[in-house]
Scaffold this motif. Structure first.
Motif, PDB file in Angstrom:
ATOM      1  N   PRO A  69       0.825  -1.221   0.000  1.00 17.49           N
ATOM      2  CA  PRO A  69       0.000   0.000   0.000  1.00 17.49           C
ATOM      3  C   PRO A  69       0.857   1.268   0.000  1.00 17.49           C
ATOM      4  CG  PRO A  69      -0.088  -1.065   2.141  1.00 17.49           C
ATOM      5  CD  PRO A  69       0.591  -2.033   1.216  1.00 17.49           C
ATOM      6  N   GLU A  70       2.079   1.137   0.523  1.00 18.87           N
ATOM      7  CA  GLU A  70       2.969   2.310   0.551  1.00 18.87           C
ATOM      8  C   GLU A  70       3.378   2.728  -0.862  1.00 18.87           C
ATOM      9  OE1 GLU A  70       3.656  -0.717   1.408  1.00 18.87           O
ATOM     10  OE2 GLU A  70       5.559  -1.272   0.437  1.00 18.87           O
ATOM     11  N   VAL A  71       3.265   1.793  -1.798  1.00 20.33           N
ATOM     12  CA  VAL A  71       3.630   2.093  -3.190  1.00 20.33           C
ATOM     13  C   VAL A  71       2.390   2.351  -4.040  1.00 20.33           C
ATOM     14  CG1 VAL A  71       4.753   1.215  -5.288  1.00 20.33           C
ATOM     15  CG2 VAL A  71       5.703   0.675  -3.023  1.00 20.33           C
ATOM     16  N   TYR A  72       1.381   1.484  -3.895  1.00 22.44           N
ATOM     17  CA  TYR A  72       0.225   1.541  -4.799  1.00 22.44           C
ATOM     18  C   TYR A  72      -1.053   2.006  -4.119  1.00 22.44           C
ATOM     19  CZ  TYR A  72       3.392  -1.178  -7.650  1.00 22.44           C
ATOM     20  OH  TYR A  72       4.479  -1.596  -8.355  1.00 22.44           O
ATOM     21  N   GLY A  73      -0.965   2.334  -2.819  1.00 19.60           N
ATOM     22  CA  GLY A  73      -2.162   2.731  -2.097  1.00 19.60           C
ATOM     23  C   GLY A  73      -3.027   1.530  -1.751  1.00 19.60           C
ATOM     24  N   ARG A  74      -4.197   1.800  -1.232  1.00 23.19           N
ATOM     25  CA  ARG A  74      -5.072   0.717  -0.767  1.00 23.19           C
ATOM     26  C   ARG A  74      -6.246   0.462  -1.711  1.00 23.19           C
ATOM     27  NH1 ARG A  74      -3.374  -0.933   3.911  1.00 23.19           N
ATOM     28  NH2 ARG A  74      -2.124   0.454   5.260  1.00 23.19           N
ATOM     29  N   ALA A  75      -6.351   1.212  -2.759  1.00 25.24           N
ATOM     30  CA  ALA A  75      -7.462   1.011  -3.709  1.00 25.24           C
ATOM     31  C   ALA A  75      -7.290  -0.324  -4.432  1.00 25.24           C
ATOM     32  CB  ALA A  75      -7.499   2.161  -4.727  1.00 25.24           C
ATOM     33  N   THR A  76      -8.384  -0.998  -4.636  1.00 23.84           N
ATOM     34  CA  THR A  76      -8.382  -2.246  -5.407  1.00 23.84           C
ATOM     35  C   THR A  76      -8.660  -1.936  -6.884  1.00 23.84           C
ATOM     36  OG1 THR A  76     -10.740  -2.584  -5.170  1.00 23.84           O
ATOM     37  CG2 THR A  76      -9.306  -3.441  -3.393  1.00 23.84           C
ATOM     38  N   LEU A  77      -8.510  -2.956  -7.716  1.00 25.62           N
ATOM     39  CA  LEU A  77      -8.794  -2.738  -9.135  1.00 25.62           C
ATOM     40  C   LEU A  77     -10.271  -2.417  -9.341  1.00 25.62           C
ATOM     41  CD1 LEU A  77      -7.193  -2.690 -11.804  1.00 25.62           C
ATOM     42  CD2 LEU A  77      -8.062  -5.004 -12.229  1.00 25.62           C
ATOM     43  N   ASP A  78     -11.126  -2.983  -8.512  1.00 30.20           N
ATOM     44  CA  ASP A  78     -12.554  -2.629  -8.591  1.00 30.20           C
ATOM     45  C   ASP A  78     -12.762  -1.148  -8.274  1.00 30.20           C
ATOM     46  OD1 ASP A  78     -13.966  -5.776  -7.319  1.00 30.20           O
ATOM     47  OD2 ASP A  78     -13.245  -5.174  -9.314  1.00 30.20           O
ATOM     48  N   ASP A  79     -11.996  -0.647  -7.309  1.00 26.09           N
ATOM     49  CA  ASP A  79     -12.073   0.789  -6.987  1.00 26.09           C
ATOM     50  C   ASP A  79     -11.632   1.615  -8.196  1.00 26.09           C
ATOM     51  OD1 ASP A  79     -12.827   0.231  -4.333  1.00 26.09           O
ATOM     52  OD2 ASP A  79     -10.754   0.175  -3.652  1.00 26.09           O
ATOM     53  N   VAL A  80     -10.569   1.161  -8.854  1.00 32.53           N
ATOM     54  CA  VAL A  80     -10.075   1.872 -10.038  1.00 32.53           C
ATOM     55  C   VAL A  80     -11.149   1.870 -11.125  1.00 32.53           C
ATOM     56  CG1 VAL A  80      -8.335   1.871 -11.877  1.00 32.53           C
ATOM     57  CG2 VAL A  80      -7.664   1.379  -9.517  1.00 32.53           C
ATOM     58  N   GLU A  81     -11.809   0.731 -11.299  1.00 30.80           N
ATOM     59  CA  GLU A  81     -12.871   0.667 -12.315  1.00 30.80           C
ATOM     60  C   GLU A  81     -13.998   1.640 -11.992  1.00 30.80           C
ATOM     61  OE1 GLU A  81     -14.501  -3.216 -13.014  1.00 30.80           O
ATOM     62  OE2 GLU A  81     -15.425  -2.558 -14.890  1.00 30.80           O
ATOM     63  N   GLN A  82     -14.350   1.756 -10.729  1.00 29.82           N
ATOM     64  CA  GLN A  82     -15.401   2.704 -10.332  1.00 29.82           C
ATOM     65  C   GLN A  82     -14.965   4.147 -10.584  1.00 29.82           C
ATOM     66  OE1 GLN A  82     -18.611   2.154  -9.626  1.00 29.82           O
ATOM     67  NE2 GLN A  82     -18.018   0.075 -10.236  1.00 29.82           N
TER      68      GLN A  82
END
Ligand SMILES: O=C(O)[C@]1(O)C=C(c2cccc(Sc3ccccc3)c2)[C@@H](O)[C@H](O)C1
Length: 151
Positions: free
Chosen positions: A22-35
């Motif tokens: 999460p320190e690199v890519y954050g805590r968002a999931t790919l589903d969050d990205v799709e939203q």
């Protein structure tokens, strides 16, 4: 009027987003990205086709399919950006505007992440702005598509 279609393509391991580092890519999931992309597309009045694959060949095939169905490609190639000339060749051949997105700032990371082959085919590259980079890329791609006659 038919809304422009923007393909949003995601490369390997992005299905694991949010589960580690999460320190690199954050805590968002790919589903969050799709939203995030769906909401941006609604605001921009464009259509998106959001996909993720771990297969280099499948990603290349999806890029090829964009030739007859999309007006632009937003792509996070993940590790294939650093390694795949096949993906670069497909992006060059499809003759569509391409915007490359990286969640992390690849230039502040390991040396091997500093270069991507894909960037040679991209109008622009957005990196280090987290998952909001996808929304920014959709905004920029919409502007490119709507103003293509001015270029
Ligand atoms: O910053 C990015 O978006 C990037 O494209 C994304 C990458 C990426 C994508 C998904 C997973 C991982 S590593 C990982 C594996 C399992 C869980 C969490 C992260 C790296 C890297 O390969 C790239 O160098 C950079």
């Amino acid at each position: 009027m038919v809304r422009p279609l923007i393909a949003v393509l995601n490369g390997p391991n992005l299905n694991m987003l949010g589960l580690r580092q999460p320190e690199v890519y954050g805590r968002a999931t790919l589903d969050d990205v799709e939203q995030i992309c769906i909401q941006a597309a609604e605001r921009l009045d464009v259509a998106i086709d959001f996909r993720q694959t771990n297969g280099e060949g499948e990603l290349v095939s999806w890029v090829q399919e964009c030739r007859n169905r999309a007006q632009g490609i937003v792509i996070n190639p993940a590790a294939y950006g650093h390694s795949s000339i096949a993906l670069l060749d497909a992006l060059l051949a499809v003759d569509l505007p391409v915007i490359e997105v990286h969640i992390s700032n690849i230039h502040r990371r390991e040396e091997f992440r500093h270069h991507t082959y894909c960037s040679r085919a991209a109008v622009g590259v957005i990196c280090g702005l987290g998952v909001q980079g996808y929304a920014l890329a959709l905004q920029a791609m919409t502007d490119l598509i709507l103003n293509e006659d001015d270029r």
